[in-house]
Design a protein around this motif. Structure first.
Motif, mmCIF file in Angstrom:
data_model
loop_
_atom_site.group_PDB
_atom_site.id
_atom_site.type_symbol
_atom_site.label_atom_id
_atom_site.label_comp_id
_atom_site.label_asym_id
_atom_site.label_seq_id
_atom_site.Cartn_x
_atom_site.Cartn_y
_atom_site.Cartn_z
ATOM 1 N N SER A 5 80.273 -7.243 5.555
ATOM 2 C CA SER A 5 80.137 -5.792 5.489
ATOM 3 C C SER A 5 79.240 -5.289 6.603
ATOM 4 C CB SER A 5 79.559 -5.362 4.133
ATOM 5 O OG SER A 5 78.203 -5.767 4.020
ATOM 6 N N ILE A 6 79.466 -4.046 6.962
ATOM 7 C CA ILE A 6 78.582 -3.274 7.839
ATOM 8 C C ILE A 6 78.282 -1.999 7.069
ATOM 9 C CG2 ILE A 6 78.482 -1.916 9.963
ATOM 10 C CD1 ILE A 6 80.129 -4.146 11.295
ATOM 11 N N GLU A 7 77.013 -1.846 6.610
ATOM 12 C CA GLU A 7 76.721 -0.765 5.673
ATOM 13 C C GLU A 7 75.336 -0.151 5.897
ATOM 14 O OE1 GLU A 7 75.989 -2.222 1.568
ATOM 15 O OE2 GLU A 7 76.930 -4.085 2.264
ATOM 16 N N PRO A 8 75.134 0.493 7.034
ATOM 17 C CA PRO A 8 73.854 1.175 7.238
ATOM 18 C C PRO A 8 73.692 2.347 6.278
ATOM 19 C CG PRO A 8 75.411 1.782 8.956
ATOM 20 C CD PRO A 8 76.061 0.677 8.162
ATOM 21 N N GLY A 9 72.449 2.610 5.895
ATOM 22 C CA GLY A 9 72.175 3.715 4.982
ATOM 23 C C GLY A 9 70.871 4.404 5.320
ATOM 24 N N ILE A 10 70.782 5.650 4.949
ATOM 25 C CA ILE A 10 69.550 6.445 5.071
ATOM 26 C C ILE A 10 69.311 7.091 3.716
ATOM 27 C CG2 ILE A 10 68.462 8.462 6.154
ATOM 28 C CD1 ILE A 10 70.093 7.790 8.687
ATOM 29 N N TYR A 11 68.089 6.883 3.179
ATOM 30 C CA TYR A 11 67.785 7.297 1.810
ATOM 31 C C TYR A 11 66.570 8.220 1.820
ATOM 32 C CZ TYR A 11 70.799 3.285 1.337
ATOM 33 O OH TYR A 11 71.849 2.407 1.469
ATOM 34 N N LEU A 12 66.785 9.479 1.503
ATOM 35 C CA LEU A 12 65.735 10.491 1.511
ATOM 36 C C LEU A 12 65.394 10.830 0.063
ATOM 37 C CD1 LEU A 12 67.103 12.763 4.394
ATOM 38 C CD2 LEU A 12 65.556 10.789 4.542
ATOM 39 N N ALA A 13 64.288 10.277 -0.422
ATOM 40 C CA ALA A 13 63.914 10.405 -1.821
ATOM 41 C C ALA A 13 63.813 11.863 -2.241
ATOM 42 C CB ALA A 13 62.572 9.708 -2.072
ATOM 43 N N GLY A 14 64.387 12.166 -3.402
ATOM 44 C CA GLY A 14 64.364 13.512 -3.942
ATOM 45 C C GLY A 14 65.405 14.431 -3.345
ATOM 46 N N LYS A 15 66.132 13.971 -2.331
ATOM 47 C CA LYS A 15 67.158 14.793 -1.685
ATOM 48 C C LYS A 15 68.545 14.167 -1.859
ATOM 49 C CE LYS A 15 64.189 16.720 1.971
ATOM 50 N NZ LYS A 15 64.025 16.857 3.442
ATOM 51 N N PHE A 16 68.803 13.126 -1.080
ATOM 52 C CA PHE A 16 70.107 12.477 -1.112
ATOM 53 C C PHE A 16 70.011 11.145 -0.374
ATOM 54 C CE2 PHE A 16 70.123 15.251 2.659
ATOM 55 C CZ PHE A 16 70.428 14.341 3.654
ATOM 56 N N GLY A 17 71.028 10.349 -0.526
ATOM 57 C CA GLY A 17 71.186 9.134 0.258
ATOM 58 C C GLY A 17 72.608 9.061 0.761
ATOM 59 N N ILE A 18 72.760 8.518 1.958
ATOM 60 C CA ILE A 18 74.099 8.305 2.520
ATOM 61 C C ILE A 18 74.181 6.854 2.993
ATOM 62 C CG2 ILE A 18 75.773 8.951 4.283
ATOM 63 C CD1 ILE A 18 74.573 11.716 4.363
ATOM 64 N N ARG A 19 75.237 6.188 2.594
ATOM 65 C CA ARG A 19 75.556 4.861 3.117
ATOM 66 C C ARG A 19 77.032 4.867 3.475
ATOM 67 N NH1 ARG A 19 73.534 2.338 -0.654
ATOM 68 N NH2 ARG A 19 75.294 1.859 -2.042
ATOM 69 N N LEU A 20 77.354 4.377 4.634
ATOM 70 C CA LEU A 20 78.746 4.237 5.046
ATOM 71 C C LEU A 20 79.019 2.750 5.204
ATOM 72 C CD1 LEU A 20 79.076 7.105 7.694
ATOM 73 C CD2 LEU A 20 79.675 7.156 5.267
#
Length: 365
Positions: A327-342
């Motif tokens: 897999s290739i699955e970078p993510g950015i997780y902003l606590a209390g807002k949202f998270g995105i992983r592709l």
């Protein structure tokens, strides 16, 4: 798969054993055993081993399981009974292997029960032992054409399940209800769920959120990380959606992650260290100012197991090879807002990374 497939795999293992100067390989009831033999025997505290040398390959098997397992393989079995215990049968197994050196080079299945390993080590007190990384694991990481076809079919089913989940999104629905849509899609195709991470709103900022009863609001982001098992092989993919118009920040983070995926896919080639693929994704994210919010490795191998080598980490020196799947699955997780992983699963074929999914990574609305 046909018995010829498993015969060929055992012979490939013997070739690899010669290359690595290995006298004996022993695996327990595990994916290693299934990959080598097609057998997934009943597992409890009774020792079960599949042992391979250059001259013999066969099972140490509890006698009460022999008739059942015999329906699925012609490989030899040395049975043992509860009344006698396994020690004498194991001595017969080891005699049949033809390994006579007092200090054999022994490969042990790192996933089997410790007491199974100890039984074997007590019988071979002079053995030099290690795990399967350069033998069975090495072979499993290089997928054959049959495995590619099964992984591709599983990935395409996962595309359908994700589309169904996205189509079912509406204000007021719960995470659990969307997970049920995914499971129903798998079931209709004869597959079973491996995991269904449905994350509404700020729950997406938890990389391993437990799907629950959170209700989807009219302006909520959605993260969908799902995988099913079709014909024995799993899938794994993550996509994002948004109810209403995504915020500028959401779109910005999504764009950063899209660039990170593309960079990692481009970096994934035979002969490249796994850490360089991680570095390719991580550098894009760090340069955009989100480095502290990428909380995990870039990826993991996929085969019979959802998580298996190669692991795409920042310190992995493992050299990627043709037909590796991961897999290739970078993510950015902003606590209390949202998270995105592709997340994509790729196979290295013809010198480049080929994505198994055919589903767009765009924000679904």
């Amino acid at each position: 798969m046909s018995s010829a497939v498993y015969t060929a795999r055992i012979e490939k293992l013997r070739d690899r054993m010669r290359e690595t100067v290995t006298d004996l390989v022993a695996v327990g009831p595990s994916r290693h055993m299934t990959w080598l033999t097609g057998i997934d025997p009943h597992g409890d505290e009774r020792p079960v081993l599949f042992v391979v040398s250059q001259s013999w390959a066969g099972f140490l098997m509890p006698g009460l399981n022999v008739d059942s397992v015999r329906q699925h393989t012609d490989l030899p079995m040395i049975p043992w009974s509860d009344a006698e215990g396994p020690a004498a049968a194991l001595a017969q197994v080891l005699a049949k292997t033809g390994v006579t050196t007092p200090t054999p080079s022994l490969v042990l299945d790192e996933t089997m029960r410790t007491d199974f390993s100890q039984l074997l080590l007590r019988a071979l007190p002079g053995a030099h032992h290690r795990f399967t990384e350069d033998t069975v694991g090495w072979l499993r990481a290089r997928k054959g054409a049959d495995e590619y076809a099964l992984l591709k079919a599983s990935a395409l089913l996962n595309d359908r399940a994700c589309k169904a989940a996205i189509a079912a999104l509406r204000p007021g629905v719960t995470e659990r209800e969307i997970a049920d849509v995914v499971k129903q899609t798998y079931a209709a195709a004869g597959a079973t769920p491996e995991f269904t991470l449905i994350c509404f709103g700020a729950n997406g900022a938890f990389p391993h959120h437990h799907t629950g009863d959170s209700v989807l609001g009219p302006n909520d982001p959605v993260l969908i990380d799902i995988g099913g098992r079709l014909n024995g092989y799993p899938s794994d993919m993550t996509r994002v959606a948004h109810m209403g118009e995504p915020s500028a920040e959401f779109r910005k983070v999504h764009a950063v992650l899209e660039r990170a995926v593309q960079a990692a896919v481009a970096a994934a080639k035979p002969g490249v260290a796994a850490k360089m693929v991680d570095h390719a994704a991580r550098s894009v994210i760090a340069e955009a100012g989100y480095g502290d919010y990428f909380l995990h490795r870039t990826g993991h191998g996929l085969g019979l197991d959802v998580h298996e080598p190669p692991f795409i980490t920042g310190n992995s020196e493992q050299i990627l090879a043709e037909s590796n799947v991961f897999s290739i699955e970078p993510g950015i997780y902003l606590a209390g807002k949202f998270g995105i992983r592709l997340e994509e699963v790729v196979i290295i074929r013809n010198g480049r990374a080929e994505i198994l999914s055919e589903l767009s990574r765009d924000i679904a609305q």
